[in-house]
Design an enzyme around this catalytic site. Structure first.
Site, PDB file in Angstrom:
ATOM      1  N   SER A 255      37.802  33.916  35.151  1.00 51.08           N
ATOM      2  CA  SER A 255      38.396  33.864  36.482  1.00 51.08           C
ATOM      3  C   SER A 255      38.660  35.262  36.997  1.00 51.08           C
ATOM      4  O   SER A 255      38.763  36.216  36.227  1.00 51.08           O
ATOM      5  CB  SER A 255      39.719  33.112  36.402  1.00 51.08           C
ATOM      6  OG  SER A 255      40.584  33.843  35.554  1.00 51.08           O
ATOM      7  N   LYS A 256      38.783  35.319  38.298  1.00 53.49           N
ATOM      8  CA  LYS A 256      39.044  36.575  38.995  1.00 53.49           C
ATOM      9  C   LYS A 256      40.289  37.276  38.470  1.00 53.49           C
ATOM     10  O   LYS A 256      40.346  38.487  38.421  1.00 53.49           O
ATOM     11  CB  LYS A 256      39.281  36.266  40.481  1.00 53.49           C
ATOM     12  CG  LYS A 256      38.106  36.604  41.371  1.00 53.49           C
ATOM     13  CD  LYS A 256      38.562  36.714  42.811  1.00 53.49           C
ATOM     14  CE  LYS A 256      38.387  35.389  43.508  1.00 53.49           C
ATOM     15  NZ  LYS A 256      38.368  35.367  44.922  1.00 53.49           N
ATOM     16  N   ARG A 257      41.293  36.479  38.108  1.00 49.51           N
ATOM     17  CA  ARG A 257      42.562  37.088  37.721  1.00 49.51           C
ATOM     18  C   ARG A 257      42.459  37.856  36.409  1.00 49.51           C
ATOM     19  O   ARG A 257      43.147  38.832  36.193  1.00 49.51           O
ATOM     20  CB  ARG A 257      43.661  36.020  37.609  1.00 49.51           C
ATOM     21  CG  ARG A 257      44.271  35.664  38.952  1.00 49.51           C
ATOM     22  CD  ARG A 257      45.377  34.643  38.802  1.00 49.51           C
ATOM     23  NE  ARG A 257      44.899  33.436  38.127  1.00 49.51           N
ATOM     24  CZ  ARG A 257      45.335  33.015  36.960  1.00 49.51           C
ATOM     25  NH1 ARG A 257      46.257  33.695  36.319  1.00 49.51           N
ATOM     26  NH2 ARG A 257      44.844  31.924  36.420  1.00 49.51           N
ATOM     27  N   LYS A 258      41.570  37.411  35.510  1.00 49.09           N
ATOM     28  CA  LYS A 258      41.526  38.035  34.190  1.00 49.09           C
ATOM     29  C   LYS A 258      40.274  38.865  33.939  1.00 49.09           C
ATOM     30  O   LYS A 258      40.156  39.544  32.932  1.00 49.09           O
ATOM     31  CB  LYS A 258      41.631  36.945  33.129  1.00 49.09           C
ATOM     32  CG  LYS A 258      42.946  36.226  33.215  1.00 49.09           C
ATOM     33  CD  LYS A 258      43.193  35.347  32.030  1.00 49.09           C
ATOM     34  CE  LYS A 258      44.542  34.670  32.190  1.00 49.09           C
ATOM     35  NZ  LYS A 258      44.606  33.406  31.527  1.00 49.09           N
ATOM     36  N   ASN A 259      39.302  38.759  34.813  1.00 49.77           N
ATOM     37  CA  ASN A 259      38.052  39.460  34.611  1.00 49.77           C
ATOM     38  C   ASN A 259      37.501  39.806  35.981  1.00 49.77           C
ATOM     39  O   ASN A 259      37.856  39.175  36.957  1.00 49.77           O
ATOM     40  CB  ASN A 259      37.045  38.531  33.917  1.00 49.77           C
ATOM     41  CG  ASN A 259      36.678  39.018  32.546  1.00 49.77           C
ATOM     42  OD1 ASN A 259      36.388  40.196  32.370  1.00 49.77           O
ATOM     43  ND2 ASN A 259      36.685  38.139  31.580  1.00 49.77           N
TER      44      ASN A 259
END
Ligand code: GLU
Length: 484
Positions: A255-259
């Site tokens: 996901s955008k939040r973690k990668n």
């Protein structure tokens, strides 16, 4: 079942930055199609108009082109099955939906959004899976006609059989079975006239003669609906292959939040397209000889869908960086000079000088965006008052270091055309005379000349910037050291 020519596709929704997950599917689709002399198609699923982002189609196309995964057919490429954008294909979906109603595999639904929301809330409260209660299937054909004539907003739903199961084969997952009672009468055509993916995907896969649907696992649960639809129309099923979902380091879905998930981000960081392709190929698939570095061509020759694993591979950015470094080191100097151009923000560096100094930093670059910082010492004299002598050399007090460097400078100035051997020998001899570790003297020179304690090989560095300039920096560094 007749053998078909191979046609694969990706069907992204134009909702923003091109997602690395789409490129992952694109890689497998493109490799598989190309290896079997088939076609790879880009189709745009823009039926959810609320999420549409202008410019996203162009960005998708650019991302594919950058990775050398150009589609053979698509909205910007054209092709015999145009249009490739779903919002331009509405009459086709309407016609199919009507056919389904006529054959009894679909029905009109006049339920209002409010009623459906209420229904869902009730089911949630009772901890039941959400499903449509089929009130509209019980309407008589007169009632239906009357409502249609009266312009009552409506949808078309798929009529799911009440019992039994739906089974299909997946090249990666084997035989997959869904019980009919876990399925719901999904909407196929919305009241705004747009199809849902449950109609548009199988319809377009059929109409565009897609032979292999290779895509992410998260779509697996929609396949039973396609199977029922294919059966209703009497169409031939494509081969399904659901790729494992890419995961963050903590195993959650990438996901955008973690990668970083945007292809543009990787491009701006200076990842090479061939490194990304190699890295993506290794996610969920392994080279039969255990090789880690291989080209797209090698990959496509060796790719079999059966070799892809089911469980989600971790998108390990550190490994991608390592791999990118490997690819950077494989570039010729001329090629590297070309590729770093967009990343040279500061001063323009003359091409011949650039090609002279690049080999000295090539070894250590992991991303092209690091090039400016890496080349900085070659183009800008360090600030003599900010040299890290004290942190780099602990064993020699600074006034003594100054004296040692003065002697070293004198020794170097005597060399008319220095070579690596002479340089090294002079410095070692002097260090021995001073009773220092040679490393300390080399470090002093390194800090003064390059401005940093971590730098390319010192002799080569001096040659690259020129001995005159190296000695000039050395004098400036010495002047900045305390005399006592
Ligand atoms: N539209 C889906 C997506 O955005 C793709 C579904 C499919 O490949 O069938 O990824």
């Amino acid at each position: 079942m007749t053998a078909r020519r191979v046609r694969t596709r990706i069907a992204p929704s134009p909702t923003g930055e091109p997602h690395i997950g789409n490129m992952y599917a694109a890689l497998f689709c493109k490799a598989f199609a190309e290896e079997h002399n088939g076609q790879f198609i880009l189709r745009i699923e823009d039926t959810d108009r609320t999420r549409y982002v202008p410019g996203a189609v162009q960005m998708l196309h650019d991302a594919l082109t950058w990775l050398h995964l150009e589609p053979d057919e698509g909205p910007l490429t054209g092709g015999p099955f145009a249009p490739y954008t779903q919002s331009e294909r509405l009459p086709l979906y309407h016609q199919l939906a009507e056919q389904l109603v006529t054959s009894g595999h679909g029905y009109y639904c006049f339920c209002t959004p409010e009623r459906l929301a209420q229904l869902r809330a009730g089911q949630e409260a009772r901890h039941e899976p959400s499903h449509y209660d089929r009130v509209c299937i019980r309407l008589s054909s007169e009632e239906v006609q009357e409502r249609l004539r009266g312009g009552v907003p409506h949808t078309v739903r798929l009529h799911i059989p009440h019992e039994g199961s739906v089974t299909f084969d997946d090249k990666i997952r084997g035989t997959v079975t869904f019980d009919a009672h876990t399925l719901t009468d999904h909407i196929l055509l919305k009241s705004d006239g747009y199809p849902t993916s449950h109609l548009a995907i199988p319809a377009d896969d059929h109409l565009m003669e897609i032979s292999h649907v290779i895509r992410a696992e998260e779509w697996l649960s929609s396949v039973p609906y396609y199977v029922l639809l294919y059966q209703a129309f009497g169409w031939q099923l494509p081969v399904f292959a659901h790729l494992p979902v890419l995961r963050n380091a903590d195993r959650s879905k990438m996901s955008k939040r973690k990668n970083n998930t945007s292809v543009t981000w990787y491009r701006n960081q200076g990842f090479l397209p061939e490194a990304i392709v190699n890295f993506l190929a290794l996610l969920g698939w392994s080279h039969p000889e255990g090789k880690e570095i291989f080209s797209f061509t090698e990959f496509r020759h060796l790719l079999t869908l059966e070799r892809i694993v089911k469980s989600g591979p971790i998108f390990d950015t550190k490994k991608l960086e390592w791999m990118n470094g490997v690819y950077i080191r494989q570039l010729s100097v001329a090629e590297l000079a070309e590729r770093v151009q967009p990343f040279l923000e500061t001063t323009t560096i003359e091409r011949s000088y650039l090609e002279r100094i690049l080999p000295l930093v090539q070894e250590r670059l992991r991303m092209l965006s690091e090039v400016s910082t890496a080349l900085e010492p070659f183009v800008r004299d360090p600030d003599p008052t900010a040299l890290p002598f004290a942190t780099a050399i602990k064993r020699v007090p600074l006034p003594e270091l100054r004296q040692g460097l003065e002697l070293a400078t004198a020794a170097l100035e005597q060399l008319t055309t220095p070579d690596a051997g002479q340089f090294e020998e002079r410095i070692r001899t002097l260090a021995a005379k001073l009773g220092w570790k040679a490393g300390d003297l080399f470090m002093g020179l390194r800090v003064a000349i390059t401005g940093s304690s971590a730098s390319p090989p010192l002799f080569a560095f001096c040659e690259a910037i020129g001995w005159g300039r190296a000695l000039h920096r050395l004098h400036a560094g010495i002047d900045a050291l305390p005399t006592r």
